[in-house]
Scaffold this motif. Structure first.
Motif, PDB file in Angstrom:
ATOM      1  N   ASP A  20     114.298   7.370  91.577  1.00  0.00           N
ATOM      2  CA  ASP A  20     113.173   7.361  92.512  1.00  0.00           C
ATOM      3  C   ASP A  20     113.543   7.600  93.960  1.00  0.00           C
ATOM      4  O   ASP A  20     113.047   8.493  94.601  1.00  0.00           O
ATOM      5  CB  ASP A  20     112.433   6.026  92.402  1.00  0.00           C
ATOM      6  N   SER A  21     114.438   6.756  94.473  1.00  0.00           N
ATOM      7  CA  SER A  21     114.686   6.828  95.908  1.00  0.00           C
ATOM      8  C   SER A  21     115.340   8.145  96.276  1.00  0.00           C
ATOM      9  O   SER A  21     114.991   8.785  97.254  1.00  0.00           O
ATOM     10  CB  SER A  21     115.569   5.675  96.342  1.00  0.00           C
ATOM     11  N   ALA A  22     116.305   8.546  95.436  1.00  0.00           N
ATOM     12  CA  ALA A  22     116.997   9.798  95.714  1.00  0.00           C
ATOM     13  C   ALA A  22     116.008  10.959  95.641  1.00  0.00           C
ATOM     14  O   ALA A  22     116.031  11.869  96.461  1.00  0.00           O
ATOM     15  CB  ALA A  22     118.117  10.005  94.716  1.00  0.00           C
ATOM     16  N   ARG A  45     114.087  11.463  98.681  1.00  0.00           N
ATOM     17  CA  ARG A  45     114.820  12.127  99.734  1.00  0.00           C
ATOM     18  C   ARG A  45     114.786  13.640  99.580  1.00  0.00           C
ATOM     19  O   ARG A  45     114.542  14.368 100.519  1.00  0.00           O
ATOM     20  CB  ARG A  45     116.259  11.615  99.772  1.00  0.00           C
ATOM     21  N   SER A  48     111.914  -1.723  98.262  1.00  0.00           N
ATOM     22  CA  SER A  48     112.542  -0.669  97.464  1.00  0.00           C
ATOM     23  C   SER A  48     111.496   0.382  97.075  1.00  0.00           C
ATOM     24  O   SER A  48     111.744   1.586  97.180  1.00  0.00           O
ATOM     25  CB  SER A  48     113.194  -1.300  96.226  1.00  0.00           C
ATOM     26  N   GLU A  76     110.571   2.524 100.012  1.00  0.00           N
ATOM     27  CA  GLU A  76     111.600   3.506 100.377  1.00  0.00           C
ATOM     28  C   GLU A  76     111.519   4.762  99.522  1.00  0.00           C
ATOM     29  O   GLU A  76     111.978   5.825  99.934  1.00  0.00           O
ATOM     30  CB  GLU A  76     112.996   2.879 100.296  1.00  0.00           C
ATOM     31  N   ARG A  84     113.489   0.603 105.232  1.00  0.00           N
ATOM     32  CA  ARG A  84     113.116  -0.813 105.263  1.00  0.00           C
ATOM     33  C   ARG A  84     113.463  -1.497 106.580  1.00  0.00           C
ATOM     34  O   ARG A  84     112.777  -2.419 106.995  1.00  0.00           O
ATOM     35  CB  ARG A  84     113.644  -1.561 104.048  1.00  0.00           C
ATOM     36  N   GLU A 128     121.054   2.762  94.079  1.00  0.00           N
ATOM     37  CA  GLU A 128     120.167   2.677  92.914  1.00  0.00           C
ATOM     38  C   GLU A 128     120.791   1.717  91.904  1.00  0.00           C
ATOM     39  O   GLU A 128     122.012   1.712  91.717  1.00  0.00           O
ATOM     40  CB  GLU A 128     119.975   4.048  92.270  1.00  0.00           C
ATOM     41  N   PHE A 137     120.930   0.048  87.995  1.00  0.00           N
ATOM     42  CA  PHE A 137     120.653   0.261  86.561  1.00  0.00           C
ATOM     43  C   PHE A 137     121.099  -0.988  85.810  1.00  0.00           C
ATOM     44  O   PHE A 137     122.188  -1.486  86.045  1.00  0.00           O
ATOM     45  CB  PHE A 137     121.435   1.470  86.035  1.00  0.00           C
ATOM     46  N   GLY A 166     115.447  -0.090  90.172  1.00  0.00           N
ATOM     47  CA  GLY A 166     115.019  -0.082  91.570  1.00  0.00           C
ATOM     48  C   GLY A 166     116.211   0.182  92.461  1.00  0.00           C
ATOM     49  O   GLY A 166     117.243   0.669  91.991  1.00  0.00           O
ATOM     50  N   SER A 167     116.051  -0.129  93.719  1.00  0.00           N
ATOM     51  CA  SER A 167     117.130   0.141  94.663  1.00  0.00           C
ATOM     52  C   SER A 167     117.339  -1.078  95.540  1.00  0.00           C
ATOM     53  O   SER A 167     116.551  -2.033  95.515  1.00  0.00           O
ATOM     54  CB  SER A 167     116.800   1.363  95.510  1.00  0.00           C
ATOM     55  N   LEU A 168     118.405  -1.060  96.302  1.00  0.00           N
ATOM     56  CA  LEU A 168     118.650  -2.128  97.283  1.00  0.00           C
ATOM     57  C   LEU A 168     119.577  -1.597  98.363  1.00  0.00           C
ATOM     58  O   LEU A 168     120.145  -0.512  98.241  1.00  0.00           O
ATOM     59  CB  LEU A 168     119.245  -3.361  96.605  1.00  0.00           C
ATOM     60  N   ARG A 184     125.390   4.924  94.741  1.00  0.00           N
ATOM     61  CA  ARG A 184     124.854   5.303  96.045  1.00  0.00           C
ATOM     62  C   ARG A 184     123.725   6.314  95.857  1.00  0.00           C
ATOM     63  O   ARG A 184     123.887   7.326  95.175  1.00  0.00           O
ATOM     64  CB  ARG A 184     125.964   5.963  96.882  1.00  0.00           C
ATOM     65  N   SER A 185     122.563   6.043  96.466  1.00  0.00           N
ATOM     66  CA  SER A 185     121.408   6.918  96.268  1.00  0.00           C
ATOM     67  C   SER A 185     121.696   8.343  96.723  1.00  0.00           C
ATOM     68  O   SER A 185     121.211   9.297  96.117  1.00  0.00           O
ATOM     69  CB  SER A 185     120.198   6.370  97.032  1.00  0.00           C
TER      70      SER A 185
END
Lengths: 353, 95
Positions: A5-7, A10, A106, A109, A115, B10, B12, B25-27, B56-57
């Motif tokens: 998702d986050s990637a 981007r 999260s 983002e 954040r 990310e 898992f 999710g991510s942090l 790393r995203s």
């Protein structure tokens, strides 16, 4: 499971700009409209109208801020919990609130928001959080009543959000709802224990119910007639029921629970209406809600001050950890997100006060 | 005040042995070690997992939605990849 998702958000930041330049825009809007019509989820990398993106960022951020600020009213009672068991429960609950806030940041983002920037907006009073956390917690009974009424109202609001059209938000809400059930039940059990106690304890519970009932009803937002954004939010399927529908559902759920507990809900107009198949009930003081939302509630200043202090007091820890990471492994020491995301976040949030 | 933003990771989680790690999710964390600790605190407070990956995203490459057709449409043309494409008489067992 879909993409990362986050990637994906981007890589989408660049794509969105190309789209707005012309070519793919119409096709993207058509795909979005079709997905919404077919009740499919919108995922981070999908094309979406700028208004949808902005609304989602604002909604998710406000929700995240509410969870984070929501740690304070109950957190005040951790050191004063009457038993070790209650203290452990309360600690776990407040830790959950922090976790909920982080799931939601999260999710925000994934839309290109940052954040750190959202936290700044909260601290500077540019983004809001739920009005309910601007009321003081005066006794330990408030811990129980917050679990029962405030988390109960939150569950009413949040269960439909598990079907929000925005995928990452819906998934975060599923995790949150599972945990909220613990919050509500521990609150109700706490109150049952107090109601079996001394007359003074029972009075404490009733006093707490009297203070939290109306603010809990306000959590659903203004009446439908004064909620201009509801229609658009329902069309986008980021809202599934109107404020008044959810408020009614909450009242109907709560009345038998209050009876079982042996407390009186402080509304002389509250009665069963057999014709409607629902309870009739009085309206909260909407002027009070307006005042509290606009910053003039009993605890607004203190809540924000404490959040700001926590942020400032933690700054050296964040810096030290970043410095340590940079020294021990330069390859993973980057201090920021990639620039397309950062610039996209800035443009998304520009529309806000 | 300038903020020192930690990079995004990310997360898992393998829910139990025998299952794949699934994105949850991510942090934000300063490094991989901290990311693992944060992931444990954030995503496995109630026995949700037996193993965690953090990535790393910005190390993730994702397909672009604009390439969706080039990526995924050809597979729908190739009906002969599916077992139901082949007609087998009803009297042939176990196939």
């Amino acid at each position: 499971m879909t993409s990362f998702d986050s990637a994906a958000a981007r890589s989408d930041a660049g794509a969105a700009r190309i789209d707005s330049a012309g070519a793919g825009l119409d096709a993207g809007v058509a795909r979005f409209d079709e997905a919404i019509a077919r009740d499919q989820r919108i995922e981070p990398a999908d094309d979406m109208p700028e208004g949808y993106r902005r609304t989602m960022v604002r909604q998710i951020a406000q929700h995240a801020h509410s969870e984070i600020i929501g740690m304070q009213p109950e957190g005040e009672w951790i050191t004063r919990a009457p038993t070790l068991r209650r203290k452990a429960i309360l600690l776990a609950k407040v830790q959950d609130e922090a976790g909920h806030g982080l799931y939601l940041y999260s999710a925000a983002e994934t839309l290109g928001a940052d954040r750190g920037d959202l936290t700044r907006r909260l601290i500077e009073g540019r983004q809001k959080y739920s009005s309910i956390f601007n009321y003081p917690t005066r006794s330990f009974a408030d811990v129980g009543v917050i679990g029962w009424l405030v988390d109960g109202a939150a569950i009413c609001n949040q269960v439909p959000l598990c079907r929000s059209s925005y995928g990452p938000y819906a998934r975060a809400m599923i995790r949150i709802c599972k945990e909220e059930s613990f919050h509500q039940r521990q609150g109700y059990e706490l109150l049952m224990t107090m109601m079996r106690g001394t007359p003074a304890q029972r009075e404490m519970v009733q006093d707490s119910v009297d203070r939290w009932w109306w603010p809990s009803l306000m959590m659903f937002g203004p009446p439908d007639a004064d909620s201009p954004n509801t229609a658009q939010s329902m069309a986008w399927k980021i809202k599934r029921h109107t404020n008044d529908e959810l408020r009614q559902r909450f009242v109907d759920m709560t009345v038998p629970q209050a009876e079982a507990l042996g407390v009186t809900l402080p509304d002389p107009g509250l009665r069963w209406n057999a014709e409607r198949g629902h309870h009739d009930f009085g309206q909260p003081d909407w002027d009070e809600l307006r005042r509290v939302i606009s910053g003039d509630g009993p605890m607004n200043a203190q809540r924000l001050r404490r959040r700001r202090e926590a942020d400032e007091d933690g700054a050296w820890v964040r810096e030290a950890a970043a410095a340590h990471a940079a020294a021990s492994s330069p390859a993973v020491s980057s201090t920021g997100v990639s620039s397309p995301a950062a610039s996209s976040a800035a443009s998304i949030l520009e529309g806000e006060r | 005040m300038t903020r020192h933003e930690w990079p995004l990771f990310e997360v898992f989680v393998r829910a139990k042995r025998g299952l794949n790690h699934v994105h949850v999710g991510s942090l934000r964390a300063a490094d991989h070690e901290m990311a693992l600790h944060h992931a444990r605190d954030l995503y496995t407070r109630r026995n949700e997992g037996v193993s965690i990956w953090v990535v790393r995203s910005d190390a993730v490459a994702a397909s672009d939605p604009a390439d969706k057709e080039a990526f995924f449409t050809p597979s729908s043309d190739k009906v002969y990849r599916h077992p139901t494409h082949y007609a087998i008489p009803d009297n042939v067992p176990h196939i």
